[in-house]
Scaffold this active site. Structure first.
Site, PDB file in Angstrom:
ATOM      1  N   GLU A 166       0.939  -1.233   0.013  1.00 50.08           N
ATOM      2  CA  GLU A 166      -0.073  -0.119  -0.113  1.00 50.08           C
ATOM      3  C   GLU A 166       0.844   1.079   0.098  1.00 50.08           C
ATOM      4  O   GLU A 166       0.731   2.078   0.908  1.00 50.08           O
ATOM      5  CB  GLU A 166      -0.904  -0.008   1.146  1.00 50.08           C
ATOM      6  CG  GLU A 166      -1.918  -0.917   1.091  1.00 50.08           C
ATOM      7  CD  GLU A 166      -2.974  -1.246   2.217  1.00 50.08           C
ATOM      8  OE1 GLU A 166      -2.851  -0.280   3.352  1.00 50.08           O
ATOM      9  OE2 GLU A 166      -4.226  -1.686   1.906  1.00 50.08           O
ATOM     10  N   GLU A 324      -6.335  -7.695  -1.216  1.00 46.65           N
ATOM     11  CA  GLU A 324      -6.772  -8.163   0.085  1.00 46.65           C
ATOM     12  C   GLU A 324      -8.184  -7.628   0.574  1.00 46.65           C
ATOM     13  O   GLU A 324      -8.818  -6.850  -0.178  1.00 46.65           O
ATOM     14  CB  GLU A 324      -5.909  -7.031   1.298  1.00 46.65           C
ATOM     15  CG  GLU A 324      -4.520  -7.305   1.524  1.00 46.65           C
ATOM     16  CD  GLU A 324      -4.033  -6.115   2.495  1.00 46.65           C
ATOM     17  OE1 GLU A 324      -4.621  -5.669   3.208  1.00 46.65           O
ATOM     18  OE2 GLU A 324      -2.648  -6.100   2.225  1.00 46.65           O
TER      19      GLU A 324
END
Ligand code: GLA
Length: 679
Positions: A166, A324
């Protein structure tokens, strides 16, 4: 190592053919074995096989457990885990662990940590605690990636690379001196001369003209009113600075490995931390982390928006990967509630319906300790006797049952919503007429109306090819460049329908107001323009002649070729147009000057569908989601019943989750998913 790192971005490579990391639809999650003793690893792989796990993301936060001190590495545990997974037929998405620098590095070089706008340097303890312009961080990160990639790059189990984690989450903006130097260099590349920059930023205001590059700093401090053009360029620079870290790691990996390289995005509704549309062409497959918000009553619709946006940025390079999501409560929201029974499967299969060929979770096994100790997992703290585990195993079975869907594409949409992070960044910042407006609600308002009607809609970035769309919706696109404005202008002129909402096209890509009346970029094609904004005060509403009312934002609109479809009936705007439509040849251009209520959005949407002839995927009540995926000679209808009632929907073929033939309708009990291979 004192020079800053330049954020110069090479052009993306031509898309290469992609070998998907697993057969069928990939299933699995983040695997963090370093948090557990060896015995547990064997139980892990046994249970992974039971659940049907085929792909795990490994080593994401393992820098410090491998490189235990400067240059001293213990690969033994990772070697063992790699072999264990490989021996059990589980593919590896191997991460570069650069999101979390080890403690010895942060201690030796505290200057690698990012600095906030007010000058505060982040102390160690968080994640992504590094500045992308910092050459010391870059040196140590790439040194480790080199060791990792040369060790495992040719291992047959490594089927995908996961760069960092991320990027931008936690270090979205850094305001340190190196970032300032990086920003100046980036500006020199963009503008070439200070004169050009002074014009682009309109620095004559407040006497802020820059005479040397050294005078330019990032928009630091708390005065809250930096030059909006400077602000927007700093956002762009920050996105490029983070992208340059991704690209540097990717370059190292590709010297040692042929496996595809990606990184996990955080795509949802609204403005994002970085400009993923410009990042996407640099990935072999676009991957997303998506978490529904417990307090969002329409969280399934937000999920669908995110899926449609992933498809929009992966145009021509589909499928995409859900890297995710969660089996239950995350731990970073205010009140982290479990998912409802069946919600795990509905969420996962909704992503698949919208183009994902893999569904992974954070994380495989719930952590006992550490910041995320209360985060849900595929294997929760309560173990295999839990509802989560049963649903995780069931989902694994469902993904096997629909394995043949892998490699097909979501059928082409005829409607599109245009989104651009630059517009979102600009809208949410500075001395705006209404400082509470954000990019996101208006995007979702129009997507929600289409979602309720089972109409597929691509959510596309600014440089998308708009030719194939019959309906193009442009919500609150504050900043627009000439090229995009021209392509939107062409939509009604070639017979399509364009709908533009308030605040769109008010500014050019420099974030300077386009003069002559709002919405400057679209005034002509809309045949309507506004000369004044009337943001409503807290609690205030304006009424409209369709019986609805609006909060937050209204405008004084004038007709110049368009007709009023809905008008204001209260306040000083009473009698003036609120929603307008202009017939443009066979096409139409609509302007919506206020954030309409859902029922009013529905009414406009019904007209848009009628005038474009766009058909619904199925006829079903709101809350029943329907998307079709198509292959060369086959098609699959995904039906998700998010309601508490049973519904039946027209479908003929074989329902893959139950293995039954359906004709002419399929029954959807409350909360269920059905995937029909159509005849
Ligand atoms: C993000 C991160 C994960 C984890 C989850 C928790 O997506 O990438 O490492 O922290 O959030 O929801």
């Amino acid at each position: 190592m004192t020079e800053f790192v330049r954020a110069s971005i090479p052009p993306p490579p031509a898309p290469a053919p992609l070998t998907w990391p697993t057969d069928g639809i990939s299933y699995g999650g983040d695997y963090n074995p370093e948090q557990w003793p060896r015995e547990v690893w064997h139980e892990d792989v046994r249970l992974m096989r039971e659940a049907g796990v085929s792909l795990v993301s490994l080593g994401i936060f393992a820098w410090g457990t491998v490189e235990t001190s400067d240059g001293v590495r213990d690969w033994s545990w990772l070697d063992e885990v790699v072999e264990l997974l490989h021996g059990n037929g589980i593919a590896i998405d191997l991460a570069t662990p650069t999101a979390a620098p080890p403690s010895w590095l942060l201690t030796a070089h505290p200057e690698i940590a990012p600095v906030l706008a007010d000058g505060y340097r982040e102390p160690p303890g968080g994640r992504n605690a590094w500045c992308p312009a910092n050459p010391v961080y870059r040196h140590y990160a790439l040194r480790h990636v080199e060791e990792l990639a040369s060790r495992y790059g040719r291992h047959p189990a490594v089927r995908l690379w996961h760069v960092g984690n991320e990027l931008g989450g936690g270090n979205m903006r850094c305001y340190c001196d190196l970032s300032a130097a990086g920003f100046r260099a980036w500006l020199e590349d963009r503008y070439g001369s200070l004169d050009a920059l002074n014009v682009a930023w309109g620095t004559a205001q407040w006497g802020h003209r820059f005479g040397t590059w050294e005078e330019i700093d990032p928009p630091r401090g708390r005065h809250g009113a930096p030059n909006p053009s400077m602000f927007l360029d700093f956002e762009r620079y920050s996105s490029d600075a983070l992208l340059s870290q991704y690209l540097a790691e990717k370059e190292v990996i590709e010297r040692h490995s042929d496996a595809p390289v990606t990184t996990n995005f955080m795509v949802g509704a609204g403005a994002q931390v970085v400009d993923y549309a410009s990042w996407a062409p640099h990935t072999a497959v676009v991957a997303n982390d998506h978490y529904t918000l417990v307090d969002d009553p329409y969280r399934e619709q937000e999920l669908a928006f995110a899926g449609d946006r992933m498809r929009g940025i992966s145009a021509g390079r589909r499928p995409w990967l859900l890297m995710e999501h969660s089996t239950g409560s995350p731990s970073w929201q205010q009140r982290n509630r479990a998912k409802d029974p069946g919600e795990i499967g509905r969420n996962a299969l909704a992503h698949v319906a919208r183009g994902a060929d893999g569904v992974l979770f954070f994380q495989w096994r719930a952590s006992r300790a550490g910041a995320e100790q209360f985060h849900s997992a595929m294997l929760p703290h309560s173990g295999t006797r839990s509802r989560i585990w049963r649903e995780v195993v069931e989902l694994g079975g469902h993904l096997r049952a629909i394995a043949e869907v892998a490699g097909t594409r979501v059928e082409p949409a005829r409607a599109a919503i245009v989104v651009d992070d630059a517009a979102g960044w600009a809208l949410g910042h500075g001395l705006k007429p209404h400082r509470g407006l954000r990019y996101g609600p208006e995007l979702r308002a129009w997507h929600r109306a289409l979602w309720d009607l089972q109409v597929l809609c691509d959510v596309v970035p600014r440089d998308a090819d708009l030719e194939g769309y019959d309906l193009v919706v442009v919500p609150t696109l504050l900043v627009v460049d000439e090229d995009l404005a021209a392509r939107l202008d062409a939509v009604p002129r070639r017979g399509g329908t364009l709908l533009v909402t308030y605040l769109s096209g008010a500014c050019d890509e420099r974030n300077q107001v386009i003069p002559g009346g709002f919405p400057g970029a679209f005034r002509e094609v809309l045949g309507a323009w506004a000369d004044e904004f009337y943001p409503l005060q807290v609690g205030e509403r304006a009424t409209l002649d369709d019986g609805s009312s609006v909060a937050d934002w209204t405008e004084r609109v004038h007709l110049d070729g368009a007709e009023a479809v809905v008008s204001y009936t209260s306040g000083s705007l009473a009698g003036g147009p609120a929603v307008t439509r202009r017939q443009v040849g066979r096409g139409a251009a609509w302007y919506v000057s206020a954030p309409l209520e859902p029922a009013a959005v529905d009414r406009v949407t019904a007209r848009l569908l009628a005038e474009t002839g766009i058909a619904r995927t199925v006829e079903a009540p709101p809350g029943v989601e329907a998307v079709r995926r198509v292959g060369d000679d086959r098609s699959y209808l995904f039906l998700l019943n998010h309601t508490g009632d049973e519904h039946t929907v027209a479908a003929t073929g074989t329902e893959l989750l139950t293995g039954t033939d359906v004709e002419p309708r399929v029954t959807l009990p409350p909360g269920t998913v059905r995937v029909v291979r159509e005849r």
